[in-house]
Design a protein around this motif. Structure first.
Motif, PDB file in Angstrom:
ATOM      1  N   GLU A   1       0.805  -1.218   0.000  1.00 16.43           N
ATOM      2  CA  GLU A   1       0.000   0.000   0.000  1.00 16.43           C
ATOM      3  C   GLU A   1       0.845   1.279   0.000  1.00 16.43           C
ATOM      4  N   PHE A   2       2.126   1.180   0.350  1.00 15.34           N
ATOM      5  CA  PHE A   2       2.959   2.378   0.452  1.00 15.34           C
ATOM      6  C   PHE A   2       3.923   2.554  -0.724  1.00 15.34           C
ATOM      7  N   LEU A   3       3.795   1.703  -1.745  1.00 21.80           N
ATOM      8  CA  LEU A   3       4.730   1.805  -2.867  1.00 21.80           C
ATOM      9  C   LEU A   3       4.594   3.135  -3.607  1.00 21.80           C
ATOM     10  N   MET A   4       3.369   3.616  -3.750  1.00 24.62           N
ATOM     11  CA  MET A   4       3.187   4.888  -4.439  1.00 24.62           C
ATOM     12  C   MET A   4       3.716   6.051  -3.617  1.00 24.62           C
ATOM     13  N   VAL A   5       3.654   5.929  -2.311  1.00 29.34           N
ATOM     14  CA  VAL A   5       4.228   6.962  -1.441  1.00 29.34           C
ATOM     15  C   VAL A   5       5.745   7.001  -1.618  1.00 29.34           C
ATOM     16  N   ILE A   6       6.363   5.822  -1.742  1.00 27.21           N
ATOM     17  CA  ILE A   6       7.804   5.765  -2.002  1.00 27.21           C
ATOM     18  C   ILE A   6       8.112   6.442  -3.332  1.00 27.21           C
ATOM     19  N   ALA A   7       7.309   6.143  -4.349  1.00 25.43           N
ATOM     20  CA  ALA A   7       7.523   6.759  -5.665  1.00 25.43           C
ATOM     21  C   ALA A   7       7.434   8.277  -5.572  1.00 25.43           C
ATOM     22  N   ASP A   8       6.411   8.765  -4.886  1.00 22.78           N
ATOM     23  CA  ASP A   8       6.223  10.218  -4.768  1.00 22.78           C
ATOM     24  C   ASP A   8       7.390  10.868  -4.032  1.00 22.78           C
TER      25      ASP A   8
ATOM     26  N   ALA B   1      13.469  -0.482  -8.479  1.00 20.76           N
ATOM     27  CA  ALA B   1      13.092   0.157  -9.746  1.00 20.76           C
ATOM     28  C   ALA B   1      12.064  -0.667 -10.507  1.00 20.76           C
ATOM     29  N   ASP B   2      12.261  -1.979 -10.567  1.00 20.92           N
ATOM     30  CA  ASP B   2      11.305  -2.836 -11.276  1.00 20.92           C
ATOM     31  C   ASP B   2       9.931  -2.802 -10.615  1.00 20.92           C
ATOM     32  N   LEU B   3       9.918  -2.894  -9.293  1.00 21.84           N
ATOM     33  CA  LEU B   3       8.638  -2.943  -8.588  1.00 21.84           C
ATOM     34  C   LEU B   3       7.885  -1.616  -8.685  1.00 21.84           C
ATOM     35  N   ILE B   4       8.574  -0.524  -8.426  1.00 21.58           N
ATOM     36  CA  ILE B   4       7.922   0.777  -8.491  1.00 21.58           C
ATOM     37  C   ILE B   4       7.476   1.073  -9.919  1.00 21.58           C
ATOM     38  N   GLY B   5       8.296   0.684 -10.897  1.00 18.84           N
ATOM     39  CA  GLY B   5       7.911   0.869 -12.290  1.00 18.84           C
ATOM     40  C   GLY B   5       6.635   0.116 -12.623  1.00 18.84           C
ATOM     41  N   THR B   6       6.529  -1.124 -12.147  1.00 16.79           N
ATOM     42  CA  THR B   6       5.315  -1.915 -12.380  1.00 16.79           C
ATOM     43  C   THR B   6       4.110  -1.285 -11.695  1.00 16.79           C
ATOM     44  N   ALA B   7       4.299  -0.803 -10.466  1.00 14.68           N
ATOM     45  CA  ALA B   7       3.201  -0.172  -9.736  1.00 14.68           C
ATOM     46  C   ALA B   7       2.711   1.081 -10.450  1.00 14.68           C
ATOM     47  N   LEU B   8       3.636   1.864 -10.973  1.00 13.97           N
ATOM     48  CA  LEU B   8       3.244   3.071 -11.700  1.00 13.97           C
ATOM     49  C   LEU B   8       2.488   2.725 -12.975  1.00 13.97           C
TER      50      LEU B   8
END
Length: 251
Positions: A135-142, A193-200
């Motif tokens: 649930e916090f992956l997008m917060v990490i991206a931001d 990078a792979d995980l956040i890229g997939t989430a985005l």
């Protein structure tokens, strides 16, 4: 079994209370909104009456130096009240990698100090360190975005669903105190990078993701294994792609 959940109205706590009650336990949500405040001690003696286990999944409202005052005061008040009430097991949720993260973060330094208070305290205990939540992956991206580009360190991450975190804490709560630290995580390891890229991509977000050796995690320089659990960790089943599909179905 009567189990008091401190922070029982939050993301993990509400799931934990629901799951424990479904399995026949008497789980009680304790939070300022229910008249229990660990910072002031308000309501603690009443809510702990008859409790066999206390689970603390509460969190500091800030990630800066104020976190130390929060965790120190709340944990000391809680342990003292538990000791007076005859509580036999204190369970606390913490974070995989806390030892290393504490070297560069006041928040994680505070979490490490909290663990020390618990381990040296008067109540038998279990500390559950979990990996980051999906649930916090997008917060990490931001937090890692500069000029519409997400800068991430060359590190691995092994996140898990918050529902699995709640289950892990529940398992600790209904078993005997370990008087130590256990680690839990998700079933898959990714580069950040792979995980956040997939989430985005899954959210239709066009931001570019790059691996940057100078990038930090919440301002902390980490190595490639800081965020992954050790070999003895208990891994839960929810895969990231399944969680994404389930989350999409709810929107």
């Amino acid at each position: 079994m009567r189990i008091v959940v401190i922070g029982g109205t939050g993301r993990i706590g509400s799931r934990l209370v629901h799951g424990l009650n479904e399995h026949g336990h008497d789980a009680v949500a304790a939070a300022p909104s229910t008249g229990v405040n660990t910072l002031t001690g308000e309501g603690l003696s009443d809510v702990l009456t008859g409790a066999q286990v206390v689970v603390d999944v509460s969190n500091s409202p800030t990630l800066d130096g104020a976190a130390k005052e929060f965790f120190d005061t709340a944990t000391k008040n809680l342990l003292e009240a538990e000791s007076l009430a005859g509580v036999g097991h204190h369970v606390a949720l913490s974070v995989v990698g806390t030892d290393q993260l504490a070297k560069g973060s006041e928040y994680f330094e505070a979490k490490l100090a909290q663990e020390k208070l618990i381990s040296e305290g008067p109540v038998p205990f279990s500390i559950v360190r979990a990996t980051q939540f999906f649930e916090f992956l997008m917060v990490i991206a931001d937090s890692s975005t500069v000029d519409d580009v997400v800068h991430l360190p060359p590190a691995y991450i092994q996140p898990m669903a918050s529902g699995d975190v709640a289950e892990a804490v529940a398992i600790a709560a209904v078993n005997a105190p370990s008087n130590g630290i256990t680690e839990v995580g998700g079933p898959q390891r990714f580069t950040m990078a792979d995980l956040i890229g997939t989430a985005l991509t899954a959210r239709g977000d066009s931001r570019k993701v790059i691996v940057d050796s100078d990038a930090t995690y919440w301002g902390i320089h980490i190595d490639e294994r800081t965020l992954v659990p050790g070999e003895d960790a208990t891994l839960f089943d929810t895969r990231f792609e399944d969680w994404i599909l389930e989350a999409a179905a709810k929107t």
